[in-house]
Design an enzyme around this catalytic site. Sequence first.
Site, PDB file in Angstrom:
ATOM      1  N   CYS A 126       0.829  -1.201   0.000  1.00 25.98           N
ATOM      2  CA  CYS A 126       0.000   0.000   0.000  1.00 25.98           C
ATOM      3  C   CYS A 126       0.870   1.259   0.000  1.00 25.98           C
ATOM      4  O   CYS A 126       1.379   1.669   1.044  1.00 25.98           O
ATOM      5  CB  CYS A 126      -0.925  -0.019   1.217  1.00 25.98           C
ATOM      6  SG  CYS A 126      -1.930   1.454   1.329  1.00 25.98           S
ATOM      7  N   CYS A 129      -0.472   4.105   2.203  1.00 27.01           N
ATOM      8  CA  CYS A 129      -0.325   3.913   3.656  1.00 27.01           C
ATOM      9  C   CYS A 129       1.138   4.102   4.091  1.00 27.01           C
ATOM     10  O   CYS A 129       1.403   4.682   5.138  1.00 27.01           O
ATOM     11  CB  CYS A 129      -0.764   2.516   4.083  1.00 27.01           C
ATOM     12  SG  CYS A 129      -2.184   1.869   3.250  1.00 27.01           S
ATOM     13  N   ASP A 130       2.064   3.566   3.321  1.00 27.97           N
ATOM     14  CA  ASP A 130       3.449   3.467   3.794  1.00 27.97           C
ATOM     15  C   ASP A 130       4.448   4.349   3.042  1.00 27.97           C
ATOM     16  O   ASP A 130       5.599   4.458   3.466  1.00 27.97           O
ATOM     17  CB  ASP A 130       3.927   2.006   3.676  1.00 27.97           C
ATOM     18  CG  ASP A 130       3.035   1.065   4.464  1.00 27.97           C
ATOM     19  OD1 ASP A 130       2.544   1.477   5.529  1.00 27.97           O
ATOM     20  OD2 ASP A 130       2.810  -0.075   4.010  1.00 27.97           O
TER      21      ASP A 130
END
Length: 299
Positions: A126, A129-130
């Site tokens: 992701c 997200c990261d």
Amino acid sequence: MYDVAVIGAGPAGLTAAMYAGRYGLKTVFFESVPSQLAVVPNIENYPGFQGSGYELLEKMKEQASRFAEHKLETVEGLRKENNKFIVKTDSGEYEARAVIVASGGKHRELKVPGEREFVGRGVSYCATCDGHFFRGKKVLVIGGGNTALTDAIYLKEIGCDVSIVHRRDELRAEMALQNEIFRREIPVIWNSVVSKIEGKNKVERVILSDVVKNEEFSMDVDGVFIAVGMRPRTEIASGIGVERDSRGYIKVDRMQRTNVPGVFAAGDCCDNPLKQVVTACGDGAVAANSAFAYITSKS
Ligand code: NAP
């Protein structure tokens, strides 16, 4: 007793819930895991909307909640008893006359050494997200589809030194995204696959194989973003005899009917040819319409 239980709260499930509720059906929708849409950085191909996937999803959820009950519960099982379906969640059991399965998909793994070991320590599925952990660092995106290219564009935008590795000499992604990565001069390593992810406590390098030259080479990277497609979440539906294709997608007809009367499916869990937010919404509307026809034909 509900008329319709919708399993899933992505674009397909939320549209189905909204339509079913507006048909006057008593509807509940279950949100177990966040929709994949929540992590799409930028949506450019949903008519009339420009913004993040999260923003679009929240608007859809708010709209669906006006017409249907929203339950943040994990669906663990589905069974049929007489003329009704029982949806079992981690918090209880719910009865419904019809079920719409809109359970989406989950990311596919590469299944190479080092992948599992380094999840959260350099391996991610992701980018939204990261990605921020890798600002100013060197990252590799694996895959040649829409997700891989969207991820690469996002990572470049937030300041990562990003490259893409693809197993063929042609990308699968739509042309608008291909043009964008070339415009941004994101390098593509063609005809190559990652065979190993290595490091001590975190990712330090990947071992790549050139599948044409049949040669191995190493590349130092801080992060690996894997975007090699999705696997449908259809185990619960298959538990009550819903037929799936060889890849695990639910087989539906043009009315989003499965082979089990009273069970409909919509969105990325189905064997439909195009997997987009707009088509998922279309599936959801058709599934709700079919559920309405099914319920009214029974009463
Ligand atoms: P996808 O379209 O299935 O693409 C997966 C990519 O990963 C392909 O390029 C595939 O290579 C590659 N791949 C698969 N297994 C691999 C392996 N073991 N090793 C190396 N490479 C591998 O998946 P996706 O990009 O996640 O998209 C999923 C669906 O969502 C698609 O229908 C897509 O259109 C949709 N989507 C749309 C948007 C958008 O409209 N903006 C954004 C994201 C996703 P090959 O090409 O050689 O098969």
